[in-house]
Scaffold this motif. Structure first.
Motif, PDB file in Angstrom:
ATOM      1  N   ALA A 101       0.647  -1.132   0.199  1.00 41.25           N
ATOM      2  CA  ALA A 101      -0.146  -0.008  -0.084  1.00 41.25           C
ATOM      3  C   ALA A 101       0.726   1.247  -0.047  1.00 41.25           C
ATOM      4  CB  ALA A 101      -0.897  -0.082   1.174  1.00 41.25           C
ATOM      5  N   GLN A 102       0.199   2.331  -0.824  1.00 44.02           N
ATOM      6  CA  GLN A 102       1.086   3.531  -0.700  1.00 44.02           C
ATOM      7  C   GLN A 102       0.025   4.687  -0.754  1.00 44.02           C
ATOM      8  OE1 GLN A 102       3.348   6.106  -3.816  1.00 44.02           O
ATOM      9  NE2 GLN A 102       4.897   4.912  -2.799  1.00 44.02           N
ATOM     10  N   ILE A 103       0.068   5.506   0.563  1.00 42.82           N
ATOM     11  CA  ILE A 103      -1.132   6.518   0.691  1.00 42.82           C
ATOM     12  C   ILE A 103      -0.395   7.899   0.925  1.00 42.82           C
ATOM     13  CG2 ILE A 103      -2.707   7.389   2.217  1.00 42.82           C
ATOM     14  CD1 ILE A 103      -3.727   4.877   1.213  1.00 42.82           C
ATOM     15  N   TRP A 117     -11.392  11.866  -0.343  1.00 38.07           N
ATOM     16  CA  TRP A 117     -11.222  10.255   0.035  1.00 38.07           C
ATOM     17  C   TRP A 117     -11.243   9.393  -1.152  1.00 38.07           C
ATOM     18  CZ3 TRP A 117      -9.288   8.497   4.428  1.00 38.07           C
ATOM     19  CH2 TRP A 117      -9.250   7.007   4.412  1.00 38.07           C
ATOM     20  N   ASN A 118     -10.064   9.245  -1.642  1.00 37.52           N
ATOM     21  CA  ASN A 118      -9.827   8.229  -2.852  1.00 37.52           C
ATOM     22  C   ASN A 118      -9.136   7.182  -2.325  1.00 37.52           C
ATOM     23  OD1 ASN A 118     -10.946  10.116  -4.839  1.00 37.52           O
ATOM     24  ND2 ASN A 118      -9.198  11.276  -4.702  1.00 37.52           N
ATOM     25  N   VAL A 119      -9.741   6.392  -1.404  1.00 39.03           N
ATOM     26  CA  VAL A 119      -9.318   5.154  -0.818  1.00 39.03           C
ATOM     27  C   VAL A 119     -10.107   3.944  -1.207  1.00 39.03           C
ATOM     28  CG1 VAL A 119      -8.148   4.150   1.169  1.00 39.03           C
ATOM     29  CG2 VAL A 119      -7.868   6.605   0.835  1.00 39.03           C
ATOM     30  N   ASP A 120      -9.748   3.101  -1.832  1.00 36.69           N
ATOM     31  CA  ASP A 120     -10.469   1.917  -2.295  1.00 36.69           C
ATOM     32  C   ASP A 120     -10.315   0.669  -1.401  1.00 36.69           C
ATOM     33  OD1 ASP A 120     -12.531   0.265  -3.362  1.00 36.69           O
ATOM     34  OD2 ASP A 120     -11.343   0.106  -5.165  1.00 36.69           O
ATOM     35  N   ASP A 152      -5.332  10.001  -0.623  1.00 36.87           N
ATOM     36  CA  ASP A 152      -5.329   9.303  -1.879  1.00 36.87           C
ATOM     37  C   ASP A 152      -4.694   7.937  -1.662  1.00 36.87           C
ATOM     38  OD1 ASP A 152      -6.637  11.264  -4.094  1.00 36.87           O
ATOM     39  OD2 ASP A 152      -5.029  12.552  -3.001  1.00 36.87           O
ATOM     40  N   MET A 153      -5.008   6.850  -2.340  1.00 35.12           N
ATOM     41  CA  MET A 153      -4.418   5.658  -2.253  1.00 35.12           C
ATOM     42  C   MET A 153      -3.919   5.428  -3.655  1.00 35.12           C
ATOM     43  SD  MET A 153      -5.856   1.625  -1.798  1.00 35.12           S
ATOM     44  CE  MET A 153      -6.393   1.637  -3.521  1.00 35.12           C
ATOM     45  N   LEU A 154      -2.588   5.223  -3.751  1.00 31.46           N
ATOM     46  CA  LEU A 154      -1.969   5.214  -5.083  1.00 31.46           C
ATOM     47  C   LEU A 154      -1.680   3.778  -5.435  1.00 31.46           C
ATOM     48  CD1 LEU A 154       1.111   7.756  -4.640  1.00 31.46           C
ATOM     49  CD2 LEU A 154      -1.226   8.246  -5.557  1.00 31.46           C
TER      50      LEU A 154
END
Length: 195
Positions: A101-103, A117-120, A152-154
């Motif tokens: 994971a990278q946030i 919130w762009n986290v899935d 944001d989740m990358l």
């Protein structure tokens, strides 16, 4: 001392939060929701904000009210401890990796709350914890804390890693934003003269 103690009592929850913005990241969090306590511990440890939280909620229904009300109370405590925000850096950002994971977090202690919130999170649960409550916590925390918060989740595969990276990334950005800037320790960090 930039500290605050707040209690919020409703028909659904009873929450008490104690924080010290100039701490070492010491924590003692007991909400009755094990995974959430683990995330709150990460928030304290990596922001260097000392945090003691006690929450009793209607867990026989579900964890929603407890998680949301802790977010509300913690946000209010942050706003109280910051006072007029004189001397703080105000902005913070962090790009945080945790295994797969990278946030990326960017935040502004602007008194203008807004959440991107762009986290899935790929699973609905982590153990017995509803993963949709992560966003609910940050919505409540950011609104009451007056935070413009972008998360944001990358990358990410594992739900636990994604959520933990989000809490740690927000914590590191918050650490930067609440710190006193030695070059401007007496000033409000805004051309308006108030935040």
């Amino acid at each position: 001392m930039r500290t605050a103690t707040l209690t919020r009592t409703t028909a659904e929850t009873d929450v008490t939060v104690e924080i010290n913005l100039d701490g070492t990241g010491a924590y003692d969090n007991q909400t009755g929701v094990g995974f959430f306590d683990h995330m709150l511990d990460q928030l304290a440890r990596h922001s260097l904000i000392d945090m003691k939280i006690r929450a009793k909620g209607d867990l026989h229904i579900d964890d929603h009210h407890t998680v949301e009300d802790v977010g509300i109370t913690l946000g209010q405590a942050l706003a109280k401890a910051l006072g007029d925000k004189r001397g703080i850096r105000r902005y913070g950002a962090c790009l945080l990796p945790m295994d797969d994971a990278q946030i990326r977090t960017a935040l502004d202690l602007s008194a203008r709350p807004f959440l991107i919130w762009n986290v899935d999170v790929p699973t609905a649960k982590i153990g017995t914890f509803d993963t949709e409550l992560v966003r609910e916590f940050f919505q409540a925390f950011g609104t009451q804390g007056g935070i413009t918060l972008h998360v944001d989740m990358l990358h990410g595969i594992n739900s636990h890693h994604i959520v933990e990276a989000a809490f740690k990334s927000v914590a590191r950005a918050l650490r930067e934003a609440v710190e006193v800037d030695p070059r401007k320790s007496g000033d409000i960090p805004s051309t308006k003269g108030a935040l």
